[in-house]
Write an enzyme that holds these catalytic residues in place. Sequence first.
Site, PDB file in Angstrom:
ATOM      1  N   TYR A  33       0.837  -1.206   0.000  1.00  0.00           N
ATOM      2  CA  TYR A  33       0.000   0.000   0.000  1.00  0.00           C
ATOM      3  C   TYR A  33       0.863   1.244   0.000  1.00  0.00           C
ATOM      4  O   TYR A  33       2.076   1.180   0.225  1.00  0.00           O
ATOM      5  CB  TYR A  33      -0.953  -0.013   1.197  1.00  0.00           C
ATOM      6  CG  TYR A  33      -0.306   0.305   2.536  1.00  0.00           C
ATOM      7  CD1 TYR A  33       0.522  -0.612   3.176  1.00  0.00           C
ATOM      8  CD2 TYR A  33      -0.510   1.541   3.152  1.00  0.00           C
ATOM      9  CE1 TYR A  33       1.108  -0.317   4.398  1.00  0.00           C
ATOM     10  CE2 TYR A  33       0.072   1.840   4.377  1.00  0.00           C
ATOM     11  CZ  TYR A  33       0.882   0.913   4.992  1.00  0.00           C
ATOM     12  OH  TYR A  33       1.471   1.205   6.196  1.00  0.00           O
ATOM     13  N   ARG A 100      -7.397 -20.413  -2.177  1.00  0.00           N
ATOM     14  CA  ARG A 100      -6.390 -20.264  -1.123  1.00  0.00           C
ATOM     15  C   ARG A 100      -5.339 -21.363  -1.192  1.00  0.00           C
ATOM     16  O   ARG A 100      -5.641 -22.545  -1.020  1.00  0.00           O
ATOM     17  CB  ARG A 100      -7.055 -20.270   0.266  1.00  0.00           C
ATOM     18  CG  ARG A 100      -6.062 -19.918   1.368  1.00  0.00           C
ATOM     19  CD  ARG A 100      -6.691 -19.912   2.752  1.00  0.00           C
ATOM     20  NE  ARG A 100      -5.700 -19.516   3.743  1.00  0.00           N
ATOM     21  CZ  ARG A 100      -4.758 -20.341   4.237  1.00  0.00           C
ATOM     22  NH1 ARG A 100      -4.706 -21.591   3.839  1.00  0.00           N
ATOM     23  NH2 ARG A 100      -3.875 -19.889   5.121  1.00  0.00           N
ATOM     24  N   LYS A 147       6.497  -1.778   1.798  1.00  0.00           N
ATOM     25  CA  LYS A 147       5.305  -1.237   2.479  1.00  0.00           C
ATOM     26  C   LYS A 147       4.173  -2.250   2.344  1.00  0.00           C
ATOM     27  O   LYS A 147       3.222  -2.081   1.572  1.00  0.00           O
ATOM     28  CB  LYS A 147       4.934   0.133   1.909  1.00  0.00           C
ATOM     29  CG  LYS A 147       4.087   0.951   2.861  1.00  0.00           C
ATOM     30  CD  LYS A 147       4.157   2.417   2.541  1.00  0.00           C
ATOM     31  CE  LYS A 147       3.181   3.281   3.318  1.00  0.00           C
ATOM     32  NZ  LYS A 147       3.271   3.221   4.765  1.00  0.00           N
ATOM     33  N   GLU A 180      12.164   2.645  13.983  1.00  0.00           N
ATOM     34  CA  GLU A 180      11.195   3.665  13.548  1.00  0.00           C
ATOM     35  C   GLU A 180       9.951   3.517  14.400  1.00  0.00           C
ATOM     36  O   GLU A 180       9.890   2.669  15.301  1.00  0.00           O
ATOM     37  CB  GLU A 180      10.860   3.485  12.062  1.00  0.00           C
ATOM     38  CG  GLU A 180      10.258   2.125  11.740  1.00  0.00           C
ATOM     39  CD  GLU A 180       9.988   1.901  10.252  1.00  0.00           C
ATOM     40  OE1 GLU A 180       9.832   2.873   9.510  1.00  0.00           O
ATOM     41  OE2 GLU A 180       9.931   0.715   9.856  1.00  0.00           O
ATOM     42  N   LEU A 205      11.160   1.745   6.932  1.00  0.00           N
ATOM     43  CA  LEU A 205      10.516   2.214   5.704  1.00  0.00           C
ATOM     44  C   LEU A 205      11.084   3.601   5.435  1.00  0.00           C
ATOM     45  O   LEU A 205      11.054   4.463   6.318  1.00  0.00           O
ATOM     46  CB  LEU A 205       8.993   2.309   5.900  1.00  0.00           C
ATOM     47  CG  LEU A 205       8.274   2.752   4.628  1.00  0.00           C
ATOM     48  CD1 LEU A 205       8.115   1.570   3.676  1.00  0.00           C
ATOM     49  CD2 LEU A 205       6.918   3.347   4.942  1.00  0.00           C
TER      50      LEU A 205
END
Length: 293
Positions: A33, A100, A147, A180, A205
Amino acid sequence: MSRIAYVNGLYVPHREACVHIEDRGYQFADGVYEVFSLHRGQMIGETGHMERLAHSLSELQIDWPVSRRALSILTREVARRNRVRDGLIYLQITRGVARRDHPFPENAESALVITARRLPALDKQALRSGVGVITLPDIRWKRHDIKSVSLLPNILGKQQAREAGAYEAWLVDDDAMVTEGTSSNAWIVTKDGELVTHNTSQAILNGITRLSVLEAAAEAGVKFSERPFSVEEALSAKEAFITSSTSHVKAVTSIDGKTVGNGHVGELTARMLDLYVEFIEGKGGPSKTDTWN
Ligand code: PDD
């Protein structure tokens, strides 16, 4: 006005928007994302976000659902349809819908969802109030440069912070170094006035806000160093702050309940917020967008 979401080729009312139960994002968190900030109708750091998205997709071998150019048009269109001038655009790409099964499916098409949400306009005065952070062990996987929508440790950390009355949790690695925050980058200002934030690696990130602040600092001649810092060093720092697309530059005035510096928003932190706003209003975002790990 009702909100509109973009879901796999269609603009649909937000409240009716849905994805298939066998979307791999839903079943395996097999997706990535981006969160873009909109400031006065402008997307902040669009190139950086798109470059970072390219990195995340490529590291996970997920195909672009549409071309990069089309994606850029779609994000603007979602913001336009929702009349968002100040707020955020959320974009999520998953490996798609398939029965799945753990290995990558052969024929799934990657799935794309884009939403936009209004937020109060960037308010420097409001940002100039300090927040508290707590520290927690960094229990995430080892690829923070990607991300990924797999955010369990992040949401658990944020929840723990909120329950402790804090705004954010700083994650601490096995060497007692702060990597972070759960959804932000972490910074301190040393006693001799140097900005410090963790260097880019797979441990963090690389925030688009982080990159803008570093570039703004370089232009203004503010000393900075990209290196890990320990909790101990943070506790004896003069100032501390966090950066993210939604928090911009936000002062941290306590860590684990202990006061940072004089307990007020630091001088350099306030200056970096001014420089950051000037920088994004002038340049739109960082120009150095090639280091994602
Ligand atoms: N989070 N580190 C982590 C773990 C993050 O999730 C984020 C952003 C950042 C800052 O990146 P940027 O400056 O590009 O926003 C650092 C977004 C806002 C989120 O998950 O909502």
